[in-house]
Design a protein around this motif. Sequence first.
Motif, PDB file in Angstrom:
ATOM      1  N   VAL A 105      80.942  46.084 -62.710  1.00  0.00           N
ATOM      2  CA  VAL A 105      81.148  47.151 -61.722  1.00  0.00           C
ATOM      3  C   VAL A 105      80.945  48.520 -62.355  1.00  0.00           C
ATOM      4  CG1 VAL A 105      82.873  48.241 -60.238  1.00  0.00           C
ATOM      5  CG2 VAL A 105      82.645  45.760 -60.250  1.00  0.00           C
ATOM      6  N   ASP A 106      81.423  48.713 -63.584  1.00  0.00           N
ATOM      7  CA  ASP A 106      81.281  50.013 -64.253  1.00  0.00           C
ATOM      8  C   ASP A 106      79.831  50.440 -64.414  1.00  0.00           C
ATOM      9  OD1 ASP A 106      83.962  50.481 -64.432  1.00  0.00           O
ATOM     10  OD2 ASP A 106      84.142  49.966 -66.561  1.00  0.00           O
ATOM     11  N   SER A 107      78.931  49.466 -64.542  1.00  0.00           N
ATOM     12  CA  SER A 107      77.523  49.829 -64.705  1.00  0.00           C
ATOM     13  C   SER A 107      76.936  50.464 -63.441  1.00  0.00           C
ATOM     14  CB  SER A 107      76.711  48.604 -65.119  1.00  0.00           C
ATOM     15  OG  SER A 107      76.658  47.663 -64.071  1.00  0.00           O
ATOM     16  N   PHE A 108      77.621  50.297 -62.319  1.00  0.00           N
ATOM     17  CA  PHE A 108      77.144  50.871 -61.059  1.00  0.00           C
ATOM     18  C   PHE A 108      77.945  52.097 -60.626  1.00  0.00           C
ATOM     19  CE2 PHE A 108      75.977  46.405 -60.904  1.00  0.00           C
ATOM     20  CZ  PHE A 108      74.616  46.526 -60.661  1.00  0.00           C
ATOM     21  N   MET A 109      79.021  52.397 -61.345  1.00  0.00           N
ATOM     22  CA  MET A 109      79.886  53.522 -60.972  1.00  0.00           C
ATOM     23  C   MET A 109      79.377  54.813 -61.587  1.00  0.00           C
ATOM     24  SD  MET A 109      82.341  52.254 -59.100  1.00  0.00           S
ATOM     25  CE  MET A 109      83.689  53.371 -59.180  1.00  0.00           C
ATOM     26  N   LEU A 110      79.346  55.847 -60.789  1.00  0.00           N
ATOM     27  CA  LEU A 110      78.975  57.163 -61.272  1.00  0.00           C
ATOM     28  C   LEU A 110      80.256  57.963 -61.435  1.00  0.00           C
ATOM     29  CD1 LEU A 110      76.893  59.345 -61.914  1.00  0.00           C
ATOM     30  CD2 LEU A 110      76.811  59.856 -59.483  1.00  0.00           C
ATOM     31  N   ARG A 111      80.571  58.348 -62.658  1.00  0.00           N
ATOM     32  CA  ARG A 111      81.783  59.121 -62.920  1.00  0.00           C
ATOM     33  C   ARG A 111      81.389  60.545 -63.236  1.00  0.00           C
ATOM     34  NH1 ARG A 111      86.734  57.225 -65.792  1.00  0.00           N
ATOM     35  NH2 ARG A 111      87.127  59.190 -64.837  1.00  0.00           N
ATOM     36  N   ARG A 112      81.931  61.447 -62.457  1.00  0.00           N
ATOM     37  CA  ARG A 112      81.679  62.862 -62.712  1.00  0.00           C
ATOM     38  C   ARG A 112      83.017  63.564 -62.824  1.00  0.00           C
ATOM     39  NH1 ARG A 112      77.693  64.697 -58.049  1.00  0.00           N
ATOM     40  NH2 ARG A 112      79.488  64.049 -56.864  1.00  0.00           N
ATOM     41  N   LEU A 113      83.095  64.472 -63.749  1.00  0.00           N
ATOM     42  CA  LEU A 113      84.308  65.261 -63.901  1.00  0.00           C
ATOM     43  C   LEU A 113      84.233  66.463 -62.976  1.00  0.00           C
ATOM     44  CD1 LEU A 113      84.682  65.204 -67.772  1.00  0.00           C
ATOM     45  CD2 LEU A 113      85.833  63.770 -66.093  1.00  0.00           C
ATOM     46  N   GLN A 114      85.373  66.874 -62.455  1.00  0.00           N
ATOM     47  CA  GLN A 114      85.412  68.009 -61.530  1.00  0.00           C
ATOM     48  C   GLN A 114      84.843  69.268 -62.173  1.00  0.00           C
ATOM     49  OE1 GLN A 114      89.322  68.994 -60.136  1.00  0.00           O
ATOM     50  NE2 GLN A 114      88.558  70.352 -58.567  1.00  0.00           N
ATOM     51  N   LYS A 115      85.137  69.481 -63.442  1.00  0.00           N
ATOM     52  CA  LYS A 115      84.638  70.690 -64.107  1.00  0.00           C
ATOM     53  C   LYS A 115      83.118  70.705 -64.176  1.00  0.00           C
ATOM     54  CE  LYS A 115      85.142  68.973 -68.808  1.00  0.00           C
ATOM     55  NZ  LYS A 115      84.042  69.250 -69.643  1.00  0.00           N
ATOM     56  N   ASP A 116      82.500  69.524 -64.353  1.00  0.00           N
ATOM     57  CA  ASP A 116      81.044  69.455 -64.396  1.00  0.00           C
ATOM     58  C   ASP A 116      80.426  69.716 -63.034  1.00  0.00           C
ATOM     59  OD1 ASP A 116      81.241  68.821 -67.085  1.00  0.00           O
ATOM     60  OD2 ASP A 116      81.240  66.661 -66.691  1.00  0.00           O
ATOM     61  N   VAL A 117      81.047  69.175 -61.994  1.00  0.00           N
ATOM     62  CA  VAL A 117      80.543  69.368 -60.636  1.00  0.00           C
ATOM     63  C   VAL A 117      80.687  70.830 -60.229  1.00  0.00           C
ATOM     64  CG1 VAL A 117      80.888  68.775 -58.217  1.00  0.00           C
ATOM     65  CG2 VAL A 117      81.015  66.996 -59.959  1.00  0.00           C
TER      66      VAL A 117
END
Length: 124
Positions: A47-59
Amino acid sequence: PCRGVFGDLQQFRREFDRPISAGNNKHATREQRAFAETQSTALKTIVDSFMLRRLQKDVLATMLPARTEVLLFCVPSPKQAKLYRETARRAIGKDSTEVLSTLTTLRQLSGWVETYPNGKNTPV
């Protein structure tokens, strides 16, 4: 887009759902718990290979314009100055929760004295 990663529903249940559920049962054996942990880790890896994790500070850094700050000094009205002094004087010696409440009151007084009807020091 990633059809077939887990096989069909029966295969998913056989490989992941049932072993993980059995291992989480309060009467599970040590072997069931160990196998459930193994299958849970394997499922998380997939599942992790399909999850996109973005940090709020980056966005926020890419989506918002640069922050602009303007410092502006305004002379308080006589009514504001009087209420501000009275409120600040009453806060001396108070506990921390009352001081925080007083700071909010002082901030409100600095912006809009009409939040205090008839010159009283009680918010509307």
